[in-house]
Design a protein around this motif. Sequence first.
Motif, PDB file in Angstrom:
ATOM      1  N   LEU A   1       1.620  -6.119 -16.469  1.00 48.16           N
ATOM      2  CA  LEU A   1       2.429  -4.974 -16.056  1.00 48.16           C
ATOM      3  C   LEU A   1       3.841  -5.408 -15.698  1.00 48.16           C
ATOM      4  O   LEU A   1       4.819  -4.773 -16.061  1.00 48.16           O
ATOM      5  CB  LEU A   1       1.784  -4.304 -14.843  1.00 48.16           C
ATOM      6  N   LEU A   2       3.892  -6.541 -14.979  1.00 50.18           N
ATOM      7  CA  LEU A   2       5.199  -7.023 -14.567  1.00 50.18           C
ATOM      8  C   LEU A   2       6.077  -7.288 -15.775  1.00 50.18           C
ATOM      9  O   LEU A   2       7.230  -6.872 -15.827  1.00 50.18           O
ATOM     10  CB  LEU A   2       5.049  -8.313 -13.776  1.00 50.18           C
TER      11      LEU A   2
ATOM     12  N   SER B   1      12.118  12.810 -12.186  1.00 54.35           N
ATOM     13  CA  SER B   1      13.037  12.722 -11.048  1.00 54.35           C
ATOM     14  C   SER B   1      14.267  11.904 -11.395  1.00 54.35           C
ATOM     15  O   SER B   1      15.274  11.964 -10.701  1.00 54.35           O
ATOM     16  CB  SER B   1      12.332  12.107  -9.842  1.00 54.35           C
TER      17      SER B   1
ATOM     18  N   MET C   1      -0.239  -2.248  -6.502  1.00 52.25           N
ATOM     19  CA  MET C   1      -1.569  -2.819  -6.314  1.00 52.25           C
ATOM     20  C   MET C   1      -1.944  -3.743  -7.469  1.00 52.25           C
ATOM     21  O   MET C   1      -2.550  -4.791  -7.263  1.00 52.25           O
ATOM     22  CB  MET C   1      -2.600  -1.704  -6.200  1.00 52.25           C
ATOM     23  N   SER C   2      -1.583  -3.362  -8.691  1.00 52.21           N
ATOM     24  CA  SER C   2      -1.903  -4.220  -9.834  1.00 52.21           C
ATOM     25  C   SER C   2      -1.175  -5.550  -9.716  1.00 52.21           C
ATOM     26  O   SER C   2      -1.745  -6.613  -9.964  1.00 52.21           O
ATOM     27  CB  SER C   2      -1.503  -3.566 -11.156  1.00 52.21           C
ATOM     28  N   ALA C   3       0.071  -5.473  -9.312  1.00 52.73           N
ATOM     29  CA  ALA C   3       0.847  -6.694  -9.157  1.00 52.73           C
ATOM     30  C   ALA C   3       0.225  -7.575  -8.089  1.00 52.73           C
ATOM     31  O   ALA C   3       0.154  -8.797  -8.239  1.00 52.73           O
ATOM     32  CB  ALA C   3       2.296  -6.359  -8.792  1.00 52.73           C
TER      33      ALA C   3
ATOM     34  N   VAL D   1       7.412 -10.418  -8.889  1.00 50.78           N
ATOM     35  CA  VAL D   1       6.363 -10.663  -7.902  1.00 50.78           C
ATOM     36  C   VAL D   1       6.535  -9.808  -6.649  1.00 50.78           C
ATOM     37  O   VAL D   1       5.577  -9.353  -6.044  1.00 50.78           O
ATOM     38  CB  VAL D   1       6.332 -12.163  -7.548  1.00 50.78           C
TER      39      VAL D   1
ATOM     40  N   LEU E   1      -5.410   5.637 -10.302  1.00 46.66           N
ATOM     41  CA  LEU E   1      -4.265   5.603  -9.388  1.00 46.66           C
ATOM     42  C   LEU E   1      -2.977   5.207 -10.092  1.00 46.66           C
ATOM     43  O   LEU E   1      -1.907   5.658  -9.714  1.00 46.66           O
ATOM     44  CB  LEU E   1      -4.526   4.609  -8.263  1.00 46.66           C
ATOM     45  N   ASN E   2      -3.091   4.321 -11.095  1.00 45.36           N
ATOM     46  CA  ASN E   2      -1.902   3.956 -11.856  1.00 45.36           C
ATOM     47  C   ASN E   2      -0.822   3.395 -10.952  1.00 45.36           C
ATOM     48  O   ASN E   2       0.336   3.772 -11.027  1.00 45.36           O
ATOM     49  CB  ASN E   2      -1.390   5.216 -12.555  1.00 45.36           C
ATOM     50  N   ASP E   3      -1.215   2.510 -10.036  1.00 44.59           N
ATOM     51  CA  ASP E   3      -0.294   2.015  -9.015  1.00 44.59           C
ATOM     52  C   ASP E   3       0.136   0.597  -9.363  1.00 44.59           C
ATOM     53  O   ASP E   3      -0.666  -0.333  -9.333  1.00 44.59           O
ATOM     54  CB  ASP E   3      -1.023   2.032  -7.676  1.00 44.59           C
ATOM     55  N   ILE E   4       1.418   0.412  -9.707  1.00 48.34           N
ATOM     56  CA  ILE E   4       1.805  -0.926 -10.166  1.00 48.34           C
ATOM     57  C   ILE E   4       1.905  -1.915  -9.014  1.00 48.34           C
ATOM     58  O   ILE E   4       1.745  -3.105  -9.208  1.00 48.34           O
ATOM     59  CB  ILE E   4       3.102  -0.941 -11.015  1.00 48.34           C
TER      60      ILE E   4
ATOM     61  N   ASN F   1      -0.542  12.283  -8.713  1.00 53.64           N
ATOM     62  CA  ASN F   1      -0.110  10.910  -8.904  1.00 53.64           C
ATOM     63  C   ASN F   1       1.388  10.804  -9.141  1.00 53.64           C
ATOM     64  O   ASN F   1       2.085   9.985  -8.562  1.00 53.64           O
ATOM     65  CB  ASN F   1      -0.827  10.373 -10.134  1.00 53.64           C
TER      66      ASN F   1
ATOM     67  N   ILE G   1       7.134  -6.853  -6.361  1.00 49.68           N
ATOM     68  CA  ILE G   1       6.535  -5.517  -6.460  1.00 49.68           C
ATOM     69  C   ILE G   1       5.216  -5.459  -5.700  1.00 49.68           C
ATOM     70  O   ILE G   1       4.832  -4.426  -5.161  1.00 49.68           O
ATOM     71  CB  ILE G   1       6.333  -5.136  -7.945  1.00 49.68           C
TER      72      ILE G   1
ATOM     73  N   ASN H   1      -0.856  -3.820  -0.097  1.00 51.06           N
ATOM     74  CA  ASN H   1      -1.323  -3.663  -1.478  1.00 51.06           C
ATOM     75  C   ASN H   1      -2.520  -4.541  -1.784  1.00 51.06           C
ATOM     76  O   ASN H   1      -3.249  -4.309  -2.735  1.00 51.06           O
ATOM     77  CB  ASN H   1      -0.205  -4.013  -2.461  1.00 51.06           C
TER      78      ASN H   1
ATOM     79  N   LYS I   1       4.383   9.430  -6.238  1.00 50.90           N
ATOM     80  CA  LYS I   1       5.281   8.307  -6.498  1.00 50.90           C
ATOM     81  C   LYS I   1       6.718   8.775  -6.762  1.00 50.90           C
ATOM     82  O   LYS I   1       7.538   8.007  -7.239  1.00 50.90           O
ATOM     83  CB  LYS I   1       4.755   7.489  -7.680  1.00 50.90           C
ATOM     84  N   SER I   2       6.958  10.065  -6.460  1.00 51.48           N
ATOM     85  CA  SER I   2       8.304  10.636  -6.632  1.00 51.48           C
ATOM     86  C   SER I   2       8.830  10.474  -8.045  1.00 51.48           C
ATOM     87  O   SER I   2      10.003  10.196  -8.244  1.00 51.48           O
ATOM     88  CB  SER I   2       9.306  10.000  -5.665  1.00 51.48           C
TER      89      SER I   2
ATOM     90  N   GLY J   1      -1.974  -7.652 -13.690  1.00 54.80           N
ATOM     91  CA  GLY J   1      -0.731  -7.575 -12.921  1.00 54.80           C
ATOM     92  C   GLY J   1       0.426  -8.188 -13.670  1.00 54.80           C
ATOM     93  O   GLY J   1       1.474  -7.566 -13.857  1.00 54.80           O
TER      94      GLY J   1
ATOM     95  N   ASP K   1       5.885  -0.499  -1.669  1.00 55.25           N
ATOM     96  CA  ASP K   1       5.261   0.790  -1.914  1.00 55.25           C
ATOM     97  C   ASP K   1       6.160   1.492  -2.926  1.00 55.25           C
ATOM     98  O   ASP K   1       7.129   2.148  -2.559  1.00 55.25           O
ATOM     99  CB  ASP K   1       5.178   1.582  -0.613  1.00 55.25           C
ATOM    100  N   VAL K   2       5.843   1.319  -4.208  1.00 57.35           N
ATOM    101  CA  VAL K   2       6.792   1.720  -5.242  1.00 57.35           C
ATOM    102  C   VAL K   2       7.004   3.234  -5.266  1.00 57.35           C
ATOM    103  O   VAL K   2       6.059   4.009  -5.349  1.00 57.35           O
ATOM    104  CB  VAL K   2       6.326   1.240  -6.628  1.00 57.35           C
ATOM    105  N   ASN K   3       8.242   3.614  -5.136  1.00 53.80           N
ATOM    106  CA  ASN K   3       8.631   5.020  -5.139  1.00 53.80           C
ATOM    107  C   ASN K   3       9.782   5.172  -6.129  1.00 53.80           C
ATOM    108  O   ASN K   3      10.823   4.560  -5.975  1.00 53.80           O
ATOM    109  CB  ASN K   3       9.096   5.409  -3.721  1.00 53.80           C
ATOM    110  N   TYR K   4       9.547   5.977  -7.169  1.00 54.87           N
ATOM    111  CA  TYR K   4      10.495   5.972  -8.286  1.00 54.87           C
ATOM    112  C   TYR K   4      11.816   6.646  -7.961  1.00 54.87           C
ATOM    113  O   TYR K   4      12.823   6.364  -8.593  1.00 54.87           O
ATOM    114  CB  TYR K   4       9.853   6.577  -9.521  1.00 54.87           C
ATOM    115  N   ALA K   5      11.793   7.532  -6.975  1.00 55.63           N
ATOM    116  CA  ALA K   5      13.044   8.186  -6.610  1.00 55.63           C
ATOM    117  C   ALA K   5      13.981   7.158  -5.976  1.00 55.63           C
ATOM    118  O   ALA K   5      15.189   7.193  -6.165  1.00 55.63           O
ATOM    119  CB  ALA K   5      12.774   9.325  -5.652  1.00 55.63           C
TER     120      ALA K   5
END
Lengths: 309, 513
Positions: free
Chosen positions: B10-11, B346, A276-278, A40, A271-274, B114, A42, A63, B118-119, B7, A46-50
Amino acid sequence: MTARRKSPSKPLKKTLPLLILAGPGLLYFLINSYFPMFGVFIAFKDVNYAKGIFGSDWIGFKNFTFLFQTSDAWIMTRNTLLYNLAFIALGTVVSIIIAILMSELLNKLYSKLFMTGLILPNLISMIVLSLLVFAFLNADSGFVNHSILRPLGLPEINWYSEAKYWPYLLVLIQIWKTAGYGSIVYFASIAGIDKSIYESAKIDGAGKLKQIRMITLPLLKPTIIVLVLMSMGRIFNSDFGLFYQVPMNSGALYSTTQTIDTYVYRALMQLNDIGMSAAAGLYQSLVGFALVLTVNAIVKKVNPENALF
Amino acid sequence: MKNKGLGSLLLSMVICGSLLSACGGNSNTSSKNSGDTEAKAKVAEIVFALPSFNRIPDDLSKVTEAINAITTAKIGVKVDFRLFGPADYAQKVNLALQSGEKMDVFTTLGQFSNYVSKSQVAPLEELLPEHGKELTAILDKDFGPDILKTTTMDGHIYGIPVNKGMALPTNIIYNADMLAEAGVAADSIQSVEDLPAVFGAVKQKLPDVVPFGPINVNPTDTGLVNWMKGASKVDYLTDTTGVGVVIGDNGKVVNFYESDVFKNGIQMMRDWFDAGYLQKDTATTTITAMEMVSSGRGFSFLGGYSGMEVGKQLSAQVGKNIETKRIAPFYFDTSAVNSVTWMVSSTSKETEAAVKFLNLLYTDKELINTILFGIEGEDYLKVDEHHVKFPEGMDANTVPYTAMLSSGIVGSESLQYQLEGIDWSDVELKLKENKDTARSPYFGFIFDQGQVKTQISAVNNVVSQFLPALVSGSVDPETIIPKFISALKDAGAEAIIDSKQQQLDAWLAAQKQ
């Protein structure tokens, strides 16, 4: 369900078989419903994979803002709520009617046959259903335009670009698909009613309608309340297939087919933004949770016997 | 997806993914250990995921072995080769990236900024000069020195665009037999203005045929929008919404949907629709133009294709006599080049090996063609220097291995074998057009969407609500376009335009230095 007995705590020996029986179910809930709950957070990141999911920055409620960004916010909330209310109300009524009619059908063979026929629509996937609907409503060669309106000399309707028809169509489709399946629980409850009550009513001179009104419906009440309460929890969710596939994702129909789920899907496709989806998922679940609590509280106040908890 | 919030779905995917990846990690280390014992020399292992538009073979081990034989000998890298269908590809790669599974080299399929925002991808500028010299050289030679600008953000190079025919001029694709039957000469089609007369003739002669096929396969990628982009030099500035574009070279970011270019294009389509050249339900149909043409119900459609051999390929594909005519030029903006880009994850621990592998992927004829065609003698036979054919009695569906329909995506097209019958001069033409086609003055600018994510998501929704009906001419533009524009304003189009203008100005200033 009506009669609740209070029993003193039983020794483990007696409950152990029950616990083992419940085991797989509990495990299922644990894996599919409780573990994911940790995710939850998430919704607030602001999800950043690095940096990784845990290392990403907290951004508060940012979000969630996209859900309320446009004038569509009102439309999609209205649609989601009204459609679900219609589904719950009409669905319940139609299911009960079906169940009562089935139970009055004395011939076992017919009753089985009809039941199977009524459940069948529930097994059809939404994609297939959307094609069935398309075969009916298609502008050029659809059944309605081609074989009904045209021969009668009536003006043809371009169904997929006229929003005003869709509230009726969607409710009709949903009821057609789910009512048969929904009636099973009611059918089972009716079957569980003591037959001697009906017999004594008959002796007292009550007709079929009176029996239904005075015996069947009151005894069904707890079942109805439980089922309605459960569907309340999903009132902010909508069947994606019904609202996206069946209207063929036609832009002209958004004013009456846009729901929160389809909005989220369309908005986040690119956007594929998890995060926001969450956020969207969390918002829907929380509102559903609040609604269940509220309705349950109301039921408790009116009739404590029938409350879910 | 039924009855489940997007959501929560995805989770659960994320959670399951991380559980799975834990297992995956174990097996990786164990296989590495066994590798170490036999060869003391350090062999790096990378995962390479390629999309294929052809049948995916069950057994990749033979081809993987052949690939590894090349790569271990030349650069000391072992490749775990994965092949996914086009529908699965993005999803499989995304899942791997999100769950931390091993995934080193993959392609974007249109999602460049995109991934960067998101790095999810590694910067390569430090590795390229050392390990990617030949790669950079061949890109410079084939496309021009500025190609890597399209994958550079904030001074970091995040990807390598594929080296293939990237200019996709708008063609009218039509059934040549029907054209002849309607009594129209092919030479009379030179521009879009000539089309209504042709459609009229076809409609008169063949009343059951739809003269112009459905164009709404994907609202933001219709033939009409691409035609407008090429004919009027519109740069979408790397996002697909269309609310922030530059038309021509005045440097002013405007809402494309408010422009005359858009209005005129839509009006043209409306006129065609009113004249009965399109189907009534073009806006909602799910039948593609290609299906219409191959079933004999459709006469033509618009599409972007490079080279001149498209007609031949399409004829074979749809079983009709198909010809094409170019009716609008192409215009290079950033996304036209970086939409198919090879990237390094990455989270990759072997970035050096990944770049070495990429270098080979663009320069090594043997490696490229093994990946595309498999093993010589078994999967294909050599015809001449540039051409191959299937072994006796086999076709694309019966050979043990084939990925050749992804051609173009793998490295350099000029090093790829072509199937027998395809004119080699077409490959040369494509390369020439890569250099000659007009470029936007903002070529290389990449919009960072981070600040206006919310607005973009809302705008996407408005676009999918209005654009399909407009581009298919099925609604009256006079009344709908104003509604469309005000809905876009509501959704925050101004914020996107402002943010873009700011970034563009900054970028232009930086270019002058």
